[in-house]
Scaffold this active site. Structure first.
Site, PDB file in Angstrom:
ATOM      1  N   SER A 127      -4.332   2.745  -8.242  1.00 11.88           N
ATOM      2  CA  SER A 127      -5.077   4.006  -8.328  1.00 11.88           C
ATOM      3  C   SER A 127      -5.884   4.014  -9.623  1.00 11.88           C
ATOM      4  O   SER A 127      -5.541   3.312 -10.584  1.00 11.88           O
ATOM      5  CB  SER A 127      -4.095   5.181  -8.344  1.00 11.88           C
ATOM      6  OG  SER A 127      -4.739   6.382  -8.712  1.00 11.88           O
ATOM      7  N   LYS A 175       1.569   3.866 -11.430  1.00  9.00           N
ATOM      8  CA  LYS A 175       0.416   3.025 -11.083  1.00  9.00           C
ATOM      9  C   LYS A 175       0.018   2.120 -12.254  1.00  9.00           C
ATOM     10  O   LYS A 175      -0.448   0.995 -12.044  1.00  9.00           O
ATOM     11  CB  LYS A 175      -0.760   3.893 -10.622  1.00  9.00           C
ATOM     12  CG  LYS A 175      -0.509   4.626  -9.297  1.00  9.00           C
ATOM     13  CD  LYS A 175      -0.192   3.678  -8.141  1.00  9.00           C
ATOM     14  CE  LYS A 175      -0.200   4.382  -6.788  1.00  9.00           C
ATOM     15  NZ  LYS A 175       0.110   3.483  -5.661  1.00  9.00           N
ATOM     16  N   THR A 217      -7.404  11.204   2.665  1.00  8.51           N
ATOM     17  CA  THR A 217      -6.231  10.827   3.459  1.00  8.51           C
ATOM     18  C   THR A 217      -5.266  12.019   3.486  1.00  8.51           C
ATOM     19  O   THR A 217      -5.571  13.089   2.938  1.00  8.51           O
ATOM     20  CB  THR A 217      -5.478   9.612   2.852  1.00  8.51           C
ATOM     21  OG1 THR A 217      -4.820  10.042   1.640  1.00  8.51           O
ATOM     22  CG2 THR A 217      -6.406   8.458   2.543  1.00  8.51           C
ATOM     23  N   ASN A 271       0.807  -1.226   0.000  1.00  6.93           N
ATOM     24  CA  ASN A 271       0.000   0.000   0.000  1.00  6.93           C
ATOM     25  C   ASN A 271       0.840   1.275   0.000  1.00  6.93           C
ATOM     26  O   ASN A 271       0.400   2.294  -0.566  1.00  6.93           O
ATOM     27  CB  ASN A 271      -0.921  -0.015   1.237  1.00  6.93           C
ATOM     28  CG  ASN A 271      -1.504   1.353   1.532  1.00  6.93           C
ATOM     29  OD1 ASN A 271      -2.439   1.803   0.877  1.00  6.93           O
ATOM     30  ND2 ASN A 271      -0.927   2.055   2.509  1.00  6.93           N
ATOM     31  N   TYR A 308       3.282   9.754 -11.624  1.00  2.39           N
ATOM     32  CA  TYR A 308       2.421   8.977 -10.722  1.00  2.39           C
ATOM     33  C   TYR A 308       1.535   8.036 -11.536  1.00  2.39           C
ATOM     34  O   TYR A 308       1.422   6.853 -11.226  1.00  2.39           O
ATOM     35  CB  TYR A 308       1.580   9.933  -9.873  1.00  2.39           C
ATOM     36  CG  TYR A 308       0.684   9.251  -8.857  1.00  2.39           C
ATOM     37  CD1 TYR A 308       1.221   8.706  -7.687  1.00  2.39           C
ATOM     38  CD2 TYR A 308      -0.693   9.164  -9.046  1.00  2.39           C
ATOM     39  CE1 TYR A 308       0.406   8.088  -6.749  1.00  2.39           C
ATOM     40  CE2 TYR A 308      -1.511   8.550  -8.116  1.00  2.39           C
ATOM     41  CZ  TYR A 308      -0.962   8.016  -6.964  1.00  2.39           C
ATOM     42  OH  TYR A 308      -1.769   7.401  -6.031  1.00  2.39           O
TER      43      TYR A 308
END
Ligand code: NAP
Length: 255
Positions: free
Chosen positions: A140, A157, A188, A89, A153
């Site tokens: 994601s 992913k 988050t 994670n 990013y």
């Protein structure tokens, strides 16, 4: 597989989705290994696990997944003698268009989001074969859809999703399943860490009402529920799956 007594590693358990997943596993009666770098946050996550299940057996490992993969697996085996579930994670998120970012961002993101997952998977696999366990990766919606201004990013992913499918095929003959959850925007700390102010976060979450079909962002526990599903026997015939947990965001298209 009932999750009672199973040994589960959750990386990035010191915050957000990982903390919520660790708590959910503790509630299920699993032995939970919480991995993170921030000692105070790890302690808080451990306390939440204990509050969810006072009898939970817990091990917190202060570690950087990008450098300590082998130690994380070895410490788990030393303490519990086996490994049943690996939840990859831990992840970092940085933004910037290709005209502005440099290769250091690419290296940081790929080191944590991809290379560390490779290493943890490699060291964990023999133990998972022994226990007939499984892996759940936290990817994601950016792995399955393209967005401007977050190429490194997104690419990390997407790489993770393909890694999930390939390793699922490598380990299928050994009856070890590998799946991923692909969250949309979840409440988050990740958006503060990428530099948004509290006001900026509020505005971003407001905008997200339009980009998520269900008209809201998600909660960490909604991702944790799917992680628990993949880790358990309830998904015994599912492997190589990448499941959006995104309020329908992956199906949206601006017009
Ligand atoms: P978060 O609240 O920022 O938590 C990130 C976690 O990853 C923290 O526990 C952090 O630990 C850990 N971590 C990062 N780099 C690490 C490293 N090198 N070594 C060890 N631990 C490390 O973010 P989150 O939203 O829960 O993110 C969890 C995962 O969900 C990530 O993979 C992220 O890409 C993915 N995701 C999140 C969203 C979202 O909107 N929140 C959406 C899609 C996917 P320390 O703080 O202790 O360093």
């Amino acid at each position: 597989m009932s999750l009672v007594g199973k040994v589960v590693i959750v990386t990035g358990a010191s915050s957000g989705i990982g903390a919520s997943a660790a708590e959910a596993f503790a509630k299920e009666g699993s032995k939970v290994v919480l991995v993170g770098r921030n000692v105070e946050n790890l302690k808080a996550a451990e306390a939440a696990c204990r509050a969810a299940n006072s009898k939970a057996e817990l091990l917190s490992i202060t570690a950087d997944v990008a450098v300590d993969a082998e130690r994380i697996i070895n410490s788990t085996i030393e303490r519990f003698g086996q490994l049943d579930v690996l939840v990859n994670n831990a992840g970092i998120f940085e933004v910037g268009g290709i005209l502005d970012i440099d290769v250091d961002q690419f290296d940081r993101i790929f080191n944590t989001n991809v290379r560390a997952v490779f290493l943890l998977t490699k060291y964990a696999a023999p133990h998972l074969i022994k226990s007939q366990g499984n892996i759940v990766n936290v990817s994601s919606v950016t792995g399955i859809r393209a967005f401007p201004g977050i190429s490194t990013y997104c690419a990390s992913k997407a790489a993770l999703d393909q890694f999930t499918r390939c390793i699922a095929l490598d380990l299928a003959p050994h009856n070890v399943r590998v799946n991923s959850v692909n969250p949309g925007v979840i409440a988050t700390d990740i958006h503060r860490r990428r530099g948004l102010t509290p006001e900026g976060i509020k505005e971003y979450y407001e905008r997200c009402k339009k980009t998520h079909a269900l008209g809201r962002i998600g909660e960490p526990s909604e991702v944790a529920d799917a992680i628990i599903f993949f880790a358990s026997d309830k998904s015994s015939f599912i492997t190589a799956a990448t499941l959006p947990i995104d309020g329908g965001k992956h199906a949206m298209c601006p017009r």
